[in-house]
Design a protein around this motif. Structure first.
Motif, PDB file in Angstrom:
ATOM      1  N   THR A 124     -46.563 -12.085   3.782  1.00 16.78           N
ATOM      2  CA  THR A 124     -47.772 -11.266   3.779  1.00 16.78           C
ATOM      3  C   THR A 124     -48.675 -11.783   2.111  1.00 16.78           C
ATOM      4  O   THR A 124     -49.693 -11.196   2.620  1.00 16.78           O
ATOM      5  N   TYR A 125     -48.451 -12.074   1.439  1.00 19.81           N
ATOM      6  CA  TYR A 125     -48.766 -12.359   0.175  1.00 19.81           C
ATOM      7  C   TYR A 125     -49.632 -13.325   0.611  1.00 19.81           C
ATOM      8  O   TYR A 125     -50.147 -14.140  -0.233  1.00 19.81           O
ATOM      9  N   LYS A 185     -54.653 -23.195  -1.028  1.00 17.33           N
ATOM     10  CA  LYS A 185     -54.703 -21.929  -1.765  1.00 17.33           C
ATOM     11  C   LYS A 185     -55.207 -22.022  -3.252  1.00 17.33           C
ATOM     12  O   LYS A 185     -56.601 -21.094  -3.380  1.00 17.33           O
ATOM     13  N   GLU A 213     -50.828 -15.078   2.687  1.00  9.11           N
ATOM     14  CA  GLU A 213     -52.057 -15.107   3.440  1.00  9.11           C
ATOM     15  C   GLU A 213     -52.757 -14.113   3.510  1.00  9.11           C
ATOM     16  O   GLU A 213     -53.825 -13.890   3.088  1.00  9.11           O
ATOM     17  N   THR A 214     -52.662 -12.871   2.904  1.00  6.86           N
ATOM     18  CA  THR A 214     -53.391 -12.155   2.134  1.00  6.86           C
ATOM     19  C   THR A 214     -54.131 -11.448   0.918  1.00  6.86           C
ATOM     20  O   THR A 214     -54.277 -10.820   0.281  1.00  6.86           O
ATOM     21  N   SER A 215     -52.922 -12.632   0.351  1.00  3.55           N
ATOM     22  CA  SER A 215     -53.394 -11.624  -1.411  1.00  3.55           C
ATOM     23  C   SER A 215     -53.954 -13.195  -2.220  1.00  3.55           C
ATOM     24  O   SER A 215     -54.115 -14.501  -1.176  1.00  3.55           O
ATOM     25  N   ASP A 216     -54.090 -12.668  -3.779  1.00  4.78           N
ATOM     26  CA  ASP A 216     -54.807 -14.069  -4.575  1.00  4.78           C
ATOM     27  C   ASP A 216     -53.451 -13.969  -5.007  1.00  4.78           C
ATOM     28  O   ASP A 216     -53.414 -15.128  -6.296  1.00  4.78           O
TER      29      ASP A 216
END
Length: 264
Positions: A122-123, A163, A125-128
């Motif tokens: 989750t973190y 990323k 793929e969806t956060s910085d």
């Protein structure tokens, strides 16, 4: 004591009030979950000892804890430690807490290994956030080290570099007033705060697109230079030293100084 009456609770479906008769009077004794009612075969006329009542109430506390936790887990996955802290806040007694958690694990309501994997994905793929930050949060949630290590392997170095590069290029647009050198320093610090590894940040800074934008760099030195010119009263040496410390190219500094002197 003899069970004299069993009535369903009006507000709590699935719970029952148990009344007993001690030979002199009938009175409310305790309430139980339907599962406990069936398990102990509670019915009118059944004789109960003090030990029976203690065991019934102990099992009822376990059922209460399971129900509370199940509702708590409906919103999203939780770690074992999160569920434990929640149940403590709900005043589930320490004596039954481990038994409740054992049942939850047995029923697969709690699976810390899967929780760790889902958390990392989750973190990632969806956060910085980077792997250092994610690892720290998993530790705070009481996840065992072996589960963390296995899950964080999903966040490969290649993925981390990719990323970090994307974030550098995204964030650099908001740092137009700074020189390229200052931008890199600020981006490095920000990525560290976000939980990226230092070695990865260095690689990402090298891989990021730093194609010089002459207009942007000139606008940045003008903004910084005007402030310095005002602060140092037009002292060209001090202004040059200031701009050099800010990471601007010497040719650009000379150009700025020359234009300021032409203005004067």
């Amino acid at each position: 004591m003899i069970v004299s009456k069993i009535t369903p609770q009006k507000k709590n479906k699935g719970r029952y009030n148990i009344y007993t008769f001690d030979g002199q009077k009938e009175e409310y004794a305790f309430s139980v979950d339907e599962h406990v009612l069936v398990s102990f075969q509670l019915k009118k006329g059944k004789e109960l000892t003090s030990f029976d009542i203690q065991e019934i109430q102990y099992q009822d506390q376990i059922r209460k804890g399971i129900h509370l936790a199940a509702n708590y887990l409906t919103a999203r996955m939780r770690s074992r430690d999160e569920v434990k802290q929640f149940l403590l806040q709900k005043e589930i007694e320490e004596a039954v807490l481990e038994e409740v958690l054992h049942h939850l694990e047995e029923y697969n309501y709690i699976k810390d290994d899967e929780y760790a994997v889902a958390f990392v994905k989750t973190y990632m793929e969806t956060s910085d956030k980077g792997p250092v930050w994610i690892t720290a949060r998993l530790k705070e949630k009481g996840i065992r080290s072996e589960y963390i290590e296995k899950a964080i392997d999903l966040f490969t170095e290649e993925r981390e570099i990719e990323k970090a590069v994307a974030l550098i290029e995204k964030w650099s647009t908001g740092l137009a007033k700074y020189s390229t050198v200052e931008k890199k320093q600020k981006l490095y610090e920000k990525l560290v705060q976000k939980g990226f590894q230092s070695s990865v940040i260095s690689i990402a800074l090298e891989e990021a697109d730093w194609s010089p934008d002459q207009d942007e760099e000139w606008n940045a030195i003008v903004k910084q230079g005007e402030k310095a010119w005002s602060r140092y009263g037009g002292d060209t040496l001090k202004v040059k030293q200031f701009l050099y410390r800010k990471g601007f190219d010497l040719d650009l500094i000379e150009r700025f100084i020359h234009e300021k002197e032409e203005e004067d």
